[in-house]
Design a protein around this motif. Structure first.
Motif, PDB file in Angstrom:
ATOM      1  N   ILE A 109      -3.744 -15.132  -8.265  1.00 43.53           N
ATOM      2  CA  ILE A 109      -4.883 -15.292  -7.359  1.00 43.53           C
ATOM      3  C   ILE A 109      -5.771 -16.483  -7.730  1.00 43.53           C
ATOM      4  O   ILE A 109      -6.615 -16.880  -6.938  1.00 43.53           O
ATOM      5  N   ARG A 110      -5.552 -17.072  -8.896  1.00 40.02           N
ATOM      6  CA  ARG A 110      -6.325 -18.265  -9.270  1.00 40.02           C
ATOM      7  C   ARG A 110      -6.031 -19.426  -8.332  1.00 40.02           C
ATOM      8  O   ARG A 110      -6.840 -20.345  -8.201  1.00 40.02           O
ATOM      9  N   HIS A 111      -4.876 -19.377  -7.659  1.00 33.41           N
ATOM     10  CA  HIS A 111      -4.482 -20.471  -6.766  1.00 33.41           C
ATOM     11  C   HIS A 111      -4.753 -20.156  -5.290  1.00 33.41           C
ATOM     12  O   HIS A 111      -4.350 -20.929  -4.428  1.00 33.41           O
ATOM     13  N   TRP A 112      -5.403 -19.058  -5.012  1.00 34.13           N
ATOM     14  CA  TRP A 112      -5.686 -18.674  -3.632  1.00 34.13           C
ATOM     15  C   TRP A 112      -6.893 -19.432  -3.100  1.00 34.13           C
ATOM     16  O   TRP A 112      -7.827 -19.761  -3.825  1.00 34.13           O
ATOM     17  N   THR A 113      -6.880 -19.616  -1.777  1.00 34.02           N
ATOM     18  CA  THR A 113      -8.028 -20.214  -1.104  1.00 34.02           C
ATOM     19  C   THR A 113      -9.121 -19.152  -0.956  1.00 34.02           C
ATOM     20  O   THR A 113      -8.847 -17.941  -1.064  1.00 34.02           O
ATOM     21  N   PRO A 114     -10.346 -19.557  -0.697  1.00 36.34           N
ATOM     22  CA  PRO A 114     -11.400 -18.560  -0.446  1.00 36.34           C
ATOM     23  C   PRO A 114     -11.046 -17.623   0.718  1.00 36.34           C
ATOM     24  O   PRO A 114     -11.362 -16.433   0.671  1.00 36.34           O
ATOM     25  N   GLU A 115     -10.378 -18.148   1.737  1.00 36.64           N
ATOM     26  CA  GLU A 115      -9.986 -17.308   2.881  1.00 36.64           C
ATOM     27  C   GLU A 115      -8.972 -16.243   2.446  1.00 36.64           C
ATOM     28  O   GLU A 115      -9.036 -15.099   2.882  1.00 36.64           O
ATOM     29  N   GLN A 116      -8.022 -16.630   1.599  1.00 43.98           N
ATOM     30  CA  GLN A 116      -7.030 -15.670   1.111  1.00 43.98           C
ATOM     31  C   GLN A 116      -7.688 -14.599   0.249  1.00 43.98           C
ATOM     32  O   GLN A 116      -7.334 -13.424   0.337  1.00 43.98           O
ATOM     33  N   ARG A 117      -8.656 -14.985  -0.561  1.00 44.39           N
ATOM     34  CA  ARG A 117      -9.364 -14.006  -1.395  1.00 44.39           C
ATOM     35  C   ARG A 117     -10.177 -13.039  -0.528  1.00 44.39           C
ATOM     36  O   ARG A 117     -10.226 -11.851  -0.810  1.00 44.39           O
ATOM     37  N   THR A 118     -10.787 -13.558   0.515  1.00 44.28           N
ATOM     38  CA  THR A 118     -11.550 -12.704   1.432  1.00 44.28           C
ATOM     39  C   THR A 118     -10.635 -11.709   2.128  1.00 44.28           C
ATOM     40  O   THR A 118     -10.960 -10.520   2.240  1.00 44.28           O
ATOM     41  N   GLU A 119      -9.481 -12.188   2.586  1.00 47.23           N
ATOM     42  CA  GLU A 119      -8.532 -11.276   3.233  1.00 47.23           C
ATOM     43  C   GLU A 119      -8.042 -10.221   2.253  1.00 47.23           C
ATOM     44  O   GLU A 119      -7.952  -9.042   2.594  1.00 47.23           O
ATOM     45  N   ALA A 120      -7.715 -10.625   1.041  1.00 47.26           N
ATOM     46  CA  ALA A 120      -7.260  -9.669   0.031  1.00 47.26           C
ATOM     47  C   ALA A 120      -8.343  -8.629  -0.256  1.00 47.26           C
ATOM     48  O   ALA A 120      -8.055  -7.432  -0.370  1.00 47.26           O
ATOM     49  N   ALA A 121      -9.594  -9.060  -0.338  1.00 46.41           N
ATOM     50  CA  ALA A 121     -10.691  -8.126  -0.581  1.00 46.41           C
ATOM     51  C   ALA A 121     -10.807  -7.108   0.544  1.00 46.41           C
ATOM     52  O   ALA A 121     -11.074  -5.922   0.296  1.00 46.41           O
ATOM     53  N   SER A 122     -10.580  -7.540   1.788  1.00 45.04           N
ATOM     54  CA  SER A 122     -10.654  -6.588   2.905  1.00 45.04           C
ATOM     55  C   SER A 122      -9.514  -5.576   2.836  1.00 45.04           C
ATOM     56  O   SER A 122      -9.711  -4.399   3.145  1.00 45.04           O
ATOM     57  N   TRP A 123      -8.311  -6.005   2.440  1.00 43.41           N
ATOM     58  CA  TRP A 123      -7.191  -5.072   2.311  1.00 43.41           C
ATOM     59  C   TRP A 123      -7.410  -4.109   1.141  1.00 43.41           C
ATOM     60  O   TRP A 123      -7.053  -2.930   1.226  1.00 43.41           O
ATOM     61  N   ILE A 124      -8.007  -4.581   0.068  1.00 46.43           N
ATOM     62  CA  ILE A 124      -8.303  -3.694  -1.062  1.00 46.43           C
ATOM     63  C   ILE A 124      -9.327  -2.652  -0.642  1.00 46.43           C
ATOM     64  O   ILE A 124      -9.185  -1.465  -0.947  1.00 46.43           O
ATOM     65  N   ALA A 125     -10.356  -3.060   0.089  1.00 49.15           N
ATOM     66  CA  ALA A 125     -11.354  -2.108   0.587  1.00 49.15           C
ATOM     67  C   ALA A 125     -10.706  -1.095   1.524  1.00 49.15           C
ATOM     68  O   ALA A 125     -11.008   0.109   1.462  1.00 49.15           O
ATOM     69  N   ARG A 126      -9.805  -1.547   2.382  1.00 47.00           N
ATOM     70  CA  ARG A 126      -9.105  -0.638   3.305  1.00 47.00           C
ATOM     71  C   ARG A 126      -8.263   0.361   2.527  1.00 47.00           C
ATOM     72  O   ARG A 126      -8.230   1.541   2.847  1.00 47.00           O
ATOM     73  N   TYR A 127      -7.566  -0.102   1.495  1.00 50.50           N
ATOM     74  CA  TYR A 127      -6.763   0.799   0.683  1.00 50.50           C
ATOM     75  C   TYR A 127      -7.634   1.860   0.021  1.00 50.50           C
ATOM     76  O   TYR A 127      -7.265   3.030  -0.027  1.00 50.50           O
ATOM     77  N   LYS A 128      -8.803   1.485  -0.460  1.00 51.72           N
ATOM     78  CA  LYS A 128      -9.690   2.452  -1.101  1.00 51.72           C
ATOM     79  C   LYS A 128     -10.111   3.548  -0.121  1.00 51.72           C
ATOM     80  O   LYS A 128     -10.335   4.691  -0.523  1.00 51.72           O
TER      81      LYS A 128
ATOM     82  N   MET B 170       0.804  -1.209   0.000  1.00 53.77           N
ATOM     83  CA  MET B 170       0.000   0.000   0.000  1.00 53.77           C
ATOM     84  C   MET B 170       0.844   1.269   0.000  1.00 53.77           C
ATOM     85  O   MET B 170       0.289   2.344  -0.050  1.00 53.77           O
ATOM     86  N   ALA B 171       2.137   1.153   0.110  1.00 52.00           N
ATOM     87  CA  ALA B 171       2.989   2.347   0.148  1.00 52.00           C
ATOM     88  C   ALA B 171       3.084   2.923  -1.261  1.00 52.00           C
ATOM     89  O   ALA B 171       3.859   2.465  -2.079  1.00 52.00           O
ATOM     90  N   GLY B 172       2.278   3.910  -1.551  1.00 52.29           N
ATOM     91  CA  GLY B 172       2.244   4.527  -2.864  1.00 52.29           C
ATOM     92  C   GLY B 172       1.086   4.014  -3.681  1.00 52.29           C
ATOM     93  O   GLY B 172       0.171   4.747  -4.002  1.00 52.29           O
ATOM     94  N   VAL B 173       1.109   2.760  -4.041  1.00 52.48           N
ATOM     95  CA  VAL B 173       0.015   2.124  -4.771  1.00 52.48           C
ATOM     96  C   VAL B 173      -0.181   0.732  -4.195  1.00 52.48           C
ATOM     97  O   VAL B 173       0.709   0.181  -3.564  1.00 52.48           O
ATOM     98  N   LEU B 174      -1.336   0.168  -4.452  1.00 51.10           N
ATOM     99  CA  LEU B 174      -1.602  -1.196  -4.012  1.00 51.10           C
ATOM    100  C   LEU B 174      -1.537  -2.106  -5.224  1.00 51.10           C
ATOM    101  O   LEU B 174      -2.165  -1.835  -6.241  1.00 51.10           O
ATOM    102  N   GLY B 175      -0.761  -3.145  -5.114  1.00 50.12           N
ATOM    103  CA  GLY B 175      -0.672  -4.120  -6.189  1.00 50.12           C
ATOM    104  C   GLY B 175      -0.639  -5.519  -5.619  1.00 50.12           C
ATOM    105  O   GLY B 175      -0.214  -5.733  -4.489  1.00 50.12           O
ATOM    106  N   ILE B 176      -1.109  -6.472  -6.399  1.00 48.96           N
ATOM    107  CA  ILE B 176      -1.081  -7.872  -5.989  1.00 48.96           C
ATOM    108  C   ILE B 176      -0.150  -8.587  -6.948  1.00 48.96           C
ATOM    109  O   ILE B 176      -0.415  -8.641  -8.145  1.00 48.96           O
ATOM    110  N   GLY B 177       0.935  -9.108  -6.415  1.00 46.49           N
ATOM    111  CA  GLY B 177       1.924  -9.792  -7.235  1.00 46.49           C
ATOM    112  C   GLY B 177       1.868 -11.289  -7.058  1.00 46.49           C
ATOM    113  O   GLY B 177       2.872 -11.902  -6.724  1.00 46.49           O
TER     114      GLY B 177
END
Length: 133
Positions: A11-30, A1-8
């Motif tokens: 994500i096709r290999h992520w678990t549903p829990e990982q996707r949920t956590e990522a979605a919460s961090w994206i919402a927080r960044y917004k 999140m320092a400057g911009v938020l990117g996912i490196g």
């Protein structure tokens, strides 16, 4: 999140829990993106020390975003419950009061003493968003 938020990652290999956590961090960044993209940037410490933070301050000094990392070994200073790491903030109004969660700090305290953050072996980074009340 320092400057911009990117996912490196693929994500096709992520678990549903990982996707949920990522979605919460994206919402927080917004929520804080405007301050990060348009605020004044200050470096606190540096990567060669046990603490490093980037502070973004909104133009009106009403909101501050602090992204902090413990860059040293997690086996001493900064880990004891009685000794939080202090991050002195810059460019905020010393006469104002800032709130983060339930904590309230005077601007002069945040400038002179610093924002306390607590590191553990499991928790070595922090996102803090003090807002002027």
């Amino acid at each position: 999140m320092a400057g911009v938020l990117g996912i490196g990652a693929d994500i096709r290999h992520w678990t549903p829990e990982q996707r949920t956590e990522a979605a919460s961090w994206i919402a927080r960044y917004k929520e804080i993106r405007d301050v990060i993209m348009h605020g004044t940037v200050q470096l606190i410490g540096d990567p060669g020390r046990p603490r490093c933070a980037v502070q973004y301050t909104a133009a009106g000094r009403d909101s501050v975003v602090v992204l902090a990392w413990h860059t040293g070994r997690l086996n001493g200073t900064g880990l004891l419950p009685s000794r939080p790491v202090r991050l002195p903030l810059a460019g905020i109004d010393p006469a104002s009061v800032y709130r983060h969660g339930e904590q309230r700090y005077s601007g002069s305290h945040l400038t002179a003493v610093g924002l306390p953050v607590q590191w553990t072996a499991e928790h070595d980074a922090e996102l803090v968003v003090p807002r002027r009340v």
